[in-house]
Design an enzyme around this catalytic site. Structure first.
Site, PDB file in Angstrom:
ATOM      1  N   ASP A  21      13.705 -28.757 -69.945  1.00  0.00           N
ATOM      2  CA  ASP A  21      12.781 -27.735 -69.451  1.00  0.00           C
ATOM      3  C   ASP A  21      13.006 -27.475 -67.957  1.00  0.00           C
ATOM      4  O   ASP A  21      13.432 -28.363 -67.224  1.00  0.00           O
ATOM      5  CB  ASP A  21      11.337 -28.197 -69.690  1.00  0.00           C
ATOM      6  CG  ASP A  21      10.346 -27.048 -69.638  1.00  0.00           C
ATOM      7  OD1 ASP A  21      10.786 -25.872 -69.645  1.00  0.00           O
ATOM      8  OD2 ASP A  21       9.133 -27.321 -69.589  1.00  0.00           O
ATOM      9  N   ASN A  23      14.578 -24.404 -66.690  1.00  0.00           N
ATOM     10  CA  ASN A  23      15.667 -23.479 -66.352  1.00  0.00           C
ATOM     11  C   ASN A  23      15.153 -22.247 -65.607  1.00  0.00           C
ATOM     12  O   ASN A  23      15.775 -21.784 -64.639  1.00  0.00           O
ATOM     13  CB  ASN A  23      16.377 -22.991 -67.621  1.00  0.00           C
ATOM     14  CG  ASN A  23      17.095 -24.094 -68.358  1.00  0.00           C
ATOM     15  OD1 ASN A  23      17.203 -25.213 -67.860  1.00  0.00           O
ATOM     16  ND2 ASN A  23      17.583 -23.784 -69.551  1.00  0.00           N
ATOM     17  N   HIS A  38      19.358 -20.611 -67.396  1.00  0.00           N
ATOM     18  CA  HIS A  38      19.812 -21.069 -68.720  1.00  0.00           C
ATOM     19  C   HIS A  38      21.313 -21.370 -68.688  1.00  0.00           C
ATOM     20  O   HIS A  38      21.779 -22.348 -69.282  1.00  0.00           O
ATOM     21  CB  HIS A  38      19.512 -20.015 -69.788  1.00  0.00           C
ATOM     22  CG  HIS A  38      18.040 -19.779 -69.996  1.00  0.00           C
ATOM     23  ND1 HIS A  38      17.140 -20.809 -70.141  1.00  0.00           N
ATOM     24  CD2 HIS A  38      17.310 -18.634 -70.080  1.00  0.00           C
ATOM     25  CE1 HIS A  38      15.913 -20.307 -70.314  1.00  0.00           C
ATOM     26  NE2 HIS A  38      15.997 -18.988 -70.265  1.00  0.00           N
ATOM     27  N   TRP A  70      10.503 -17.912 -79.757  1.00  0.00           N
ATOM     28  CA  TRP A  70      10.749 -16.574 -80.325  1.00  0.00           C
ATOM     29  C   TRP A  70       9.841 -15.535 -79.676  1.00  0.00           C
ATOM     30  O   TRP A  70      10.135 -14.338 -79.702  1.00  0.00           O
ATOM     31  CB  TRP A  70      10.518 -16.565 -81.842  1.00  0.00           C
ATOM     32  CG  TRP A  70      11.591 -17.231 -82.647  1.00  0.00           C
ATOM     33  CD1 TRP A  70      11.454 -18.361 -83.402  1.00  0.00           C
ATOM     34  CD2 TRP A  70      12.956 -16.820 -82.807  1.00  0.00           C
ATOM     35  NE1 TRP A  70      12.646 -18.683 -84.011  1.00  0.00           N
ATOM     36  CE2 TRP A  70      13.585 -17.750 -83.671  1.00  0.00           C
ATOM     37  CE3 TRP A  70      13.710 -15.760 -82.300  1.00  0.00           C
ATOM     38  CZ2 TRP A  70      14.927 -17.642 -84.034  1.00  0.00           C
ATOM     39  CZ3 TRP A  70      15.050 -15.655 -82.670  1.00  0.00           C
ATOM     40  CH2 TRP A  70      15.638 -16.585 -83.520  1.00  0.00           C
ATOM     41  N   ARG A  72       9.275 -15.118 -76.570  1.00  0.00           N
ATOM     42  CA  ARG A  72       9.728 -14.701 -75.223  1.00  0.00           C
ATOM     43  C   ARG A  72      10.292 -13.275 -75.280  1.00  0.00           C
ATOM     44  O   ARG A  72      10.590 -12.757 -76.360  1.00  0.00           O
ATOM     45  CB  ARG A  72      10.798 -15.680 -74.722  1.00  0.00           C
ATOM     46  CG  ARG A  72      10.196 -17.045 -74.425  1.00  0.00           C
ATOM     47  CD  ARG A  72      11.134 -17.890 -73.610  1.00  0.00           C
ATOM     48  NE  ARG A  72      10.505 -19.174 -73.332  1.00  0.00           N
ATOM     49  CZ  ARG A  72      10.959 -20.071 -72.485  1.00  0.00           C
ATOM     50  NH1 ARG A  72      12.065 -19.821 -71.813  1.00  0.00           N
ATOM     51  NH2 ARG A  72      10.332 -21.219 -72.296  1.00  0.00           N
ATOM     52  N   LEU A 132      29.340 -39.698 -81.481  1.00  0.00           N
ATOM     53  CA  LEU A 132      27.982 -39.227 -81.139  1.00  0.00           C
ATOM     54  C   LEU A 132      27.579 -38.129 -82.106  1.00  0.00           C
ATOM     55  O   LEU A 132      28.365 -37.219 -82.382  1.00  0.00           O
ATOM     56  CB  LEU A 132      27.976 -38.657 -79.712  1.00  0.00           C
ATOM     57  CG  LEU A 132      26.699 -37.947 -79.258  1.00  0.00           C
ATOM     58  CD1 LEU A 132      25.593 -38.961 -78.966  1.00  0.00           C
ATOM     59  CD2 LEU A 132      26.951 -37.090 -78.013  1.00  0.00           C
ATOM     60  N   GLU A 208       9.736 -44.271 -76.422  1.00  0.00           N
ATOM     61  CA  GLU A 208       9.302 -44.401 -75.027  1.00  0.00           C
ATOM     62  C   GLU A 208       9.398 -43.010 -74.397  1.00  0.00           C
ATOM     63  O   GLU A 208      10.343 -42.258 -74.675  1.00  0.00           O
ATOM     64  CB  GLU A 208      10.217 -45.380 -74.272  1.00  0.00           C
ATOM     65  CG  GLU A 208      10.200 -46.785 -74.816  1.00  0.00           C
ATOM     66  CD  GLU A 208       8.831 -47.439 -74.694  1.00  0.00           C
ATOM     67  OE1 GLU A 208       8.138 -47.207 -73.682  1.00  0.00           O
ATOM     68  OE2 GLU A 208       8.448 -48.169 -75.628  1.00  0.00           O
TER      69      GLU A 208
END
Ligand code: IPE
Ligand code: IPE
Ligand code: MG
Length: 255
Positions: A21, A23, A38, A70, A72, A132, A208
């Protein structure tokens, strides 16, 4: 080897989840359009993906676009989707080379055909990656995922494939988009907001939580180290007492 001063957590960090969060604020501080934030956020994504591979973290879940996003402005939504396509295009070879497997969670049906095709293509091409698993939450809402999971379970019960008595925690988990992926150990949220914003509501039950004021485009390996140091200093009890944890050797902190 863990020494007395070593803060190494005995429970390894297997799955890291991040609410990326800030950007828009990063761009605003520079007098730039939100999309510039972004774009810079994508740079941070590649840095953190590489860092997870380097550290041997097995799962990384990134909240990239929420079901609420959506709402935005259309221009921003379109720009975010264009950035996603660019990201997939530019990263897929590197993902294959580095053993990174892509998995998408969320209400994919709402995404455009071109985005869905590209995601399915990269998921298929990276399916053998075993270093990963990169979980991208797109058009994702935790409540929506739970409701869709309930729908699957109801269908199975009605079709006679599942007895209600067989329904338990792990069975229900398997019917969520995240399927067999283990729950996150640590959730990081950047930009100073201290809320979950409908991310992984079921899966975060015992994660956590780590909040930092740093805006996502500024989140780098130094900030990641701070988050991991904090995580390793935590004692994860999972509802048990310290004595019980000491007896079973499952205490969060190896001191
Ligand atoms: C996070 O940054 C990225 C997405 C939600 C897509 P924001 O766009 O929410 O940035 P702020 O919160 O407005 O600064
Ligand atoms: C959460 O950020 C969603 C993503 C990071 C994709 P938001 O910026 O949408 O969350 P709120 O609106 O501040 O809760
Ligand atoms: Mg935001």
């Amino acid at each position: 080897m863990a020494s007395g001063k070593d803060l190494e957590n005995t429970a390894p960090l297997n799955h890291l989840a991040i609410i990326m969060d800030g950007n828009g604020r990063w761009a605003k501080q520079r007098g730039l359009p939100r999309i510039a934030g972004h774009r810079q956020g994508v740079e941070a994504v590649t840095t953190i993906v590489d860092e997870c591979v380097r550290r041997g973290i097995r799962y990384l879940s990134l909240f990239a676009f929420s079901s609420e996003n959506w709402g935005r402005p259309q221009q921003e939504v379109e720009a975010l989707m264009a950035l996603l396509l660019q990201f997939l295009e530019s990263q897929q070879q590197k993902m294959i080379d580095n053993g990174i497997r892509l998995k998408v969670i969320g209400d994919i049906a709402r995404l455009s055909a071109s985005v869905r095709t590209s995601l399915a293509d990269v998921e298929a091409r990276t399916a053998d990656g075993d270093a990963l698993t990169l979980i991208l939450a797109l058009s994702y809402g935790g409540r929506d995922e739970i409701l869709r999971g309930v729908g699957k379970v109801v269908d199975e019960v009605l079709a006679g494939r599942l007895e209600l008595a067989e329904l338990n925690d792990s069975y229900f988990s398997s019917r969520l988009d995240s399927g067999s992926i283990p729950d996150p150990d640590l959730l990081i949220r950047t930009s100073g907001e201290m809320r979950i914003s409908n991310f992984l509501l079921w899966q975060l039950a015992y994660a956590e939580l780590y909040f930092t004021d740093v805006l996502w485009p500024d989140f780098d390996t130094v900030e990641m180290q701070k988050a991991l140091d904090d995580y390793h200093s935590r004692k994860r009890r999972f509802g048990l007492t310290d004595d019980q944890l000491a007896a079973t050797g499952t205490s969060g902190q190896g001191d």
